[in-house]
Design a protein around this motif. Sequence first.
Motif, PDB file in Angstrom:
ATOM      1  N   LEU A 101      -0.973   7.559   2.654  1.00 35.29           N
ATOM      2  CA  LEU A 101       0.375   8.107   2.811  1.00 35.29           C
ATOM      3  C   LEU A 101       1.185   7.956   1.530  1.00 35.29           C
ATOM      4  O   LEU A 101       1.924   8.863   1.137  1.00 35.29           O
ATOM      5  N   GLY A 102       1.061   6.801   0.865  1.00 31.82           N
ATOM      6  CA  GLY A 102       1.781   6.592  -0.389  1.00 31.82           C
ATOM      7  C   GLY A 102       1.354   7.567  -1.462  1.00 31.82           C
ATOM      8  O   GLY A 102       2.187   8.121  -2.193  1.00 31.82           O
ATOM      9  N   LEU A 103       0.043   7.810  -1.577  1.00 27.63           N
ATOM     10  CA  LEU A 103      -0.456   8.764  -2.571  1.00 27.63           C
ATOM     11  C   LEU A 103      -0.035  10.185  -2.224  1.00 27.63           C
ATOM     12  O   LEU A 103       0.239  10.997  -3.124  1.00 27.63           O
ATOM     13  N   LEU A 104       0.027  10.490  -0.931  1.00 28.21           N
ATOM     14  CA  LEU A 104       0.474  11.828  -0.519  1.00 28.21           C
ATOM     15  C   LEU A 104       1.906  12.077  -0.963  1.00 28.21           C
ATOM     16  O   LEU A 104       2.218  13.136  -1.528  1.00 28.21           O
ATOM     17  N   VAL A 105       2.787  11.103  -0.721  1.00 27.37           N
ATOM     18  CA  VAL A 105       4.181  11.259  -1.137  1.00 27.37           C
ATOM     19  C   VAL A 105       4.284  11.299  -2.659  1.00 27.37           C
ATOM     20  O   VAL A 105       4.959  12.169  -3.237  1.00 27.37           O
ATOM     21  N   ALA A 106       3.609  10.362  -3.335  1.00 26.00           N
ATOM     22  CA  ALA A 106       3.721  10.267  -4.790  1.00 26.00           C
ATOM     23  C   ALA A 106       3.168  11.494  -5.500  1.00 26.00           C
ATOM     24  O   ALA A 106       3.628  11.832  -6.602  1.00 26.00           O
ATOM     25  N   GLY A 107       2.198  12.157  -4.885  1.00 26.96           N
ATOM     26  CA  GLY A 107       1.561  13.291  -5.541  1.00 26.96           C
ATOM     27  C   GLY A 107       2.144  14.636  -5.216  1.00 26.96           C
ATOM     28  O   GLY A 107       1.677  15.653  -5.723  1.00 26.96           O
ATOM     29  N   THR A 108       3.182  14.665  -4.376  1.00 25.32           N
ATOM     30  CA  THR A 108       3.722  15.966  -3.961  1.00 25.32           C
ATOM     31  C   THR A 108       5.208  16.135  -4.236  1.00 25.32           C
ATOM     32  O   THR A 108       5.707  17.268  -4.175  1.00 25.32           O
ATOM     33  N   VAL A 109       5.936  15.041  -4.500  1.00 26.12           N
ATOM     34  CA  VAL A 109       7.370  15.166  -4.763  1.00 26.12           C
ATOM     35  C   VAL A 109       7.699  14.482  -6.082  1.00 26.12           C
ATOM     36  O   VAL A 109       6.867  13.794  -6.671  1.00 26.12           O
ATOM     37  N   ARG A 110       8.929  14.650  -6.552  1.00 25.31           N
ATOM     38  CA  ARG A 110       9.357  14.034  -7.805  1.00 25.31           C
ATOM     39  C   ARG A 110       9.424  12.509  -7.653  1.00 25.31           C
ATOM     40  O   ARG A 110       9.616  11.995  -6.548  1.00 25.31           O
ATOM     41  N   PRO A 111       9.268  11.770  -8.756  1.00 28.69           N
ATOM     42  CA  PRO A 111       9.294  10.301  -8.681  1.00 28.69           C
ATOM     43  C   PRO A 111      10.576   9.756  -8.059  1.00 28.69           C
ATOM     44  O   PRO A 111      10.532   8.783  -7.303  1.00 28.69           O
ATOM     45  N   GLU A 112      11.713  10.359  -8.379  1.00 30.57           N
ATOM     46  CA  GLU A 112      12.961   9.889  -7.795  1.00 30.57           C
ATOM     47  C   GLU A 112      12.956  10.062  -6.280  1.00 30.57           C
ATOM     48  O   GLU A 112      13.449   9.190  -5.542  1.00 30.57           O
ATOM     49  N   ASP A 163       3.810   6.892 -12.680  1.00 34.83           N
ATOM     50  CA  ASP A 163       2.648   7.142 -13.539  1.00 34.83           C
ATOM     51  C   ASP A 163       2.417   8.645 -13.688  1.00 34.83           C
ATOM     52  O   ASP A 163       2.080   9.136 -14.773  1.00 34.83           O
ATOM     53  N   ARG A 164       2.619   9.362 -12.601  1.00 39.19           N
ATOM     54  CA  ARG A 164       2.466  10.817 -12.633  1.00 39.19           C
ATOM     55  C   ARG A 164       3.544  11.455 -13.505  1.00 39.19           C
ATOM     56  O   ARG A 164       3.278  12.379 -14.275  1.00 39.19           O
ATOM     57  N   PHE A 216      -2.243  16.890  -3.773  1.00 41.48           N
ATOM     58  CA  PHE A 216      -1.858  15.969  -4.849  1.00 41.48           C
ATOM     59  C   PHE A 216      -1.835  16.708  -6.176  1.00 41.48           C
ATOM     60  O   PHE A 216      -2.788  17.400  -6.535  1.00 41.48           O
ATOM     61  N   LYS A 217      -0.742  16.548  -6.931  1.00 41.91           N
ATOM     62  CA  LYS A 217      -0.601  17.151  -8.243  1.00 41.91           C
ATOM     63  C   LYS A 217      -0.636  16.044  -9.296  1.00 41.91           C
ATOM     64  O   LYS A 217       0.142  15.097  -9.238  1.00 41.91           O
ATOM     65  N   TRP A 218      -1.531  16.180 -10.261  1.00 40.74           N
ATOM     66  CA  TRP A 218      -1.746  15.116 -11.240  1.00 40.74           C
ATOM     67  C   TRP A 218      -0.752  15.146 -12.381  1.00 40.74           C
ATOM     68  O   TRP A 218      -0.711  14.219 -13.195  1.00 40.74           O
ATOM     69  N   ASN A 219       0.060  16.179 -12.456  1.00 42.30           N
ATOM     70  CA  ASN A 219       1.100  16.223 -13.502  1.00 42.30           C
ATOM     71  C   ASN A 219       2.323  16.952 -12.970  1.00 42.30           C
ATOM     72  O   ASN A 219       2.316  17.444 -11.848  1.00 42.30           O
ATOM     73  N   ALA A 262       0.805  -1.219   0.000  1.00 37.42           N
ATOM     74  CA  ALA A 262       0.000   0.000   0.000  1.00 37.42           C
ATOM     75  C   ALA A 262       0.839   1.270   0.000  1.00 37.42           C
ATOM     76  O   ALA A 262       0.471   2.261  -0.645  1.00 37.42           O
ATOM     77  N   PHE A 263       1.949   1.260   0.722  1.00 37.20           N
ATOM     78  CA  PHE A 263       2.761   2.468   0.828  1.00 37.20           C
ATOM     79  C   PHE A 263       3.890   2.498  -0.195  1.00 37.20           C
ATOM     80  O   PHE A 263       3.898   3.323  -1.115  1.00 37.20           O
ATOM     81  N   THR A 264       4.813   1.572  -0.077  1.00 32.70           N
ATOM     82  CA  THR A 264       5.995   1.603  -0.940  1.00 32.70           C
ATOM     83  C   THR A 264       5.641   1.256  -2.380  1.00 32.70           C
ATOM     84  O   THR A 264       5.964   2.006  -3.311  1.00 32.70           O
ATOM     85  N   GLY A 265       4.983   0.121  -2.584  1.00 34.41           N
ATOM     86  CA  GLY A 265       4.668  -0.307  -3.946  1.00 34.41           C
ATOM     87  C   GLY A 265       3.755   0.655  -4.667  1.00 34.41           C
ATOM     88  O   GLY A 265       4.038   1.088  -5.790  1.00 34.41           O
ATOM     89  N   GLN A 266       2.631   1.016  -4.046  1.00 32.26           N
ATOM     90  CA  GLN A 266       1.680   1.909  -4.705  1.00 32.26           C
ATOM     91  C   GLN A 266       2.231   3.318  -4.834  1.00 32.26           C
ATOM     92  O   GLN A 266       1.975   4.012  -5.816  1.00 32.26           O
TER      93      GLN A 266
END
Length: 254
Positions: free
Chosen positions: A162-173, A91-92, A251-254, A80-84
Amino acid sequence: MSRLLTPNAGPASLPRRIVQQGRYETITMLRNGEQLILAIVLPLMALVGLVVTPLLDGLGPSRVDTATPGILALCAMSTAFTGQGIATGFDRRYGVLRFLSTTPLGRGGLIAGKILAVLVVLFLQVLVVGAVAGFLGWQPRPEAWLPGLGLLVLGAAAFTALGLLVAGTVRPEATLAITNLLWILLGALGGIVVPADRLPEALQGIVHFLPSGALGQGLRDAFLLGTIALPAVLILLLWTVLAGAAAIRWFKWN
């Protein structure tokens, strides 16, 4: 004439679109070698390691009985956190999120599909870990499964948010680095695999308020004692609400 030849033609319903998106997300996760290592291989290695070492001695009827609930909690965090989080971050980056959010699936359907995929993969993890733990001698209480599975779903919700929060606010790296680092730190020192009683004193008063510590202790109470830890439930609900609200807000979609 075309209507007579294709009487069922038309857009799929939203539930069907969500199921199809969830199926795609699930297959993608299961085909990814790194995801499988994180979701299955590493938790199984941790389970075997805890069973053959005396780290958890004295905390339950047997090493495997004490270790397995924490490993199930680790599975929820892994998927749920790391993988997603990693999957959503990339994807973003490549514009997949922005594209899918403009389709009939919509943003809500996309998130629902991701949640569905997390639950399906978590179910498979429970089957695999449960089978291996059973082979090692795990004997959970029958009445523990209902509260245990409920806590796993709640924990998955908190870690997905939490995973979506991180993924949607910072760069993928950065998402890759943050989620992997937190997986290691929370797995080792966050009370999810090793109970707070076996951690340094400076951490014992903190880990209970972390989603990792709440989920780990809640599952141990369920499977070892057959009880529902209400503080753990409340902490997980709080993390789900706060992280979910923050993800919706930033969350930023792009």
